[in-house]
Scaffold this motif. Sequence first.
Motif: not given
Length: 598
Positions: A279-295
């Motif tokens: 919701a906060r990052t600018e429209a049209g901007r590619h921002v990526h979220l990556i997990l490390e998650n043993e589950n």
Amino acid sequence: MRTTHAFACTFGATMITPHQTRFRLWAPSCDTVDLEIEGAAPIAMTRQPDGAFEIVAPCGAGARYRYRVRPDLAVADPASRAQPDDVFGPSMVVDPRAYAWTVNDWCGMPWERTVIYEIHVGIAGGFQGVRARLSQLAALGITAVQLMPLSEFPGGRNWGYDGVLPYAPESSYGTPEDLKALIDHAHGLGMMVFLDVVYNHFGPDGNFLSAYAAPFFRSDRPTPWGEAIDFRQPAVRTYFTENALYWLMEYRFDGLRLDAVHAIADRDWLVELAARVRARTEAGRHVHLILENENNDAGLLQSGFDAQWNDDGHNALHVLLTGEDEGYYRNFSDDPTAHLARVLGQGFAFQGEVFPTLKRPRGMPSGSLPPSAFILFLQNHDQIGNRALGDRLTVLADPRALRAAYGLLLLSPQIPLLFMGEEWGSRRPFLFFTSHSPHLGQIVRDGRRREFAAFAHFSDPARREQIPDPNQPETFAASVPNAREAAGPAGRGWQDLFATLLRLRRHHVVPRLRGARGLGAQPIGPAAVAARWRMGDGAVLAIALNLGEGVVPLPDWVAGTVLFDGSPADGSPATPAPPQRDLDPYSVTVRLLEVAHG
């Protein structure tokens, strides 16, 4: 036009004017807090209803300060933007608008184009050292550099997972402006920059939060690093959510890798974090979220997160390449080809089955996720550095098998990750290193050596004494990549292979990756597996990998135009392949069956 970026944080020191700064500290365990600015008399801060203390003081950029939370204790700001004199020194007020960005039209790039290169900033020579490497990495075909954690840690040598001040870039690597210049330069080269962030614990040295904000932690949930962080507290959620936004908005990172989120008890905060970022990052901007998650929590990959590190894939490939079956590799040694086939066909190897070493179910179904939701790798900081001697696959595996495995890694529809030095086949170790106080350093050294007592090779106490002491400067120095390796014939050969594979990926896989889905995978020999995917344009990509000594017949469905056939010098134009042939030992074949149009 001068472009600057600043993110308004709830906590910490925020400049209001060039000569006025607002200070805010959450200290619910305190009745009083004084702000101590160097060269000025202490100032009593005003307590707010939420347990925070606040004051506006007459100072600007460069002012150094501490919070006096007890008569005998003055602490750095937990939301400090800079620590010029390490974690035990004063914090410094920073003007985030002091840096003028030169690349103003950068919006990132779609996730499907991602090829990640993980790098430790310290052994690369600090922020300026990393910056000097970027053009070479871009030419190789790397599209995203992922920096290991930067939060200020004690001393100058650390992996970064012992950070205690999450808003302050590690001072031994350079200034905040140096970090921004690195990111700015990467964007100018058309590269993304990701940051590894640690929201599951603080390091053991230099964290004083419990002295003035005891509710920050919960004693009912222990972790490997101490009491769990209490994400039920609104202030705690704000502190970490804003930290993510601070790196993305003020420093213009293109994405974050969240370390070990399985150690965060409150899963709903992760969902909330992803929603806030989107919701906060600018429209049209590619921002990526990556997990490390043993589950192996597939649900999070449908709740705003782009991808997860695929440890299952690494572990199966590692067993096939090395034959190792101790520690967590025991979970994959029963039938590594079956585990690898499931990884390639469905994402996770464990999707609710009992994980032998944990003796409980692990994971959830992941077959509905796209292959790009998984980040595949043969090596990373954990998988090299958590070995007793930090040895890389170049000293553990048959080089023929390793070259074949890179064909799978770099041409499969999963997102590939490489670790620094991997592109030239480095044989230098990457060891676990720290710069703790002598007392804590001895505890870490002894504890690390005890950890390996269960491994056959280190069952003899004398052998365990050979495990490098993390706190010795020589351990850090031994981990610094050797540039002569890269310039030698073997190093050039590895780089030629990587350049070829990444060029093929860029031309044949990336344009088809959006919308790709698995069509199945299966073992085809004792150490061989074949998989295929329906790509976004309808073409079928098939890969068959043989890491064993025997010849393996190829299934009929491994068909199409040959993109890569496993030769280290393979870079010739694609040629038609026969309908079926045998797969040689230590080889890979990658084929594309395009759909007819018209």
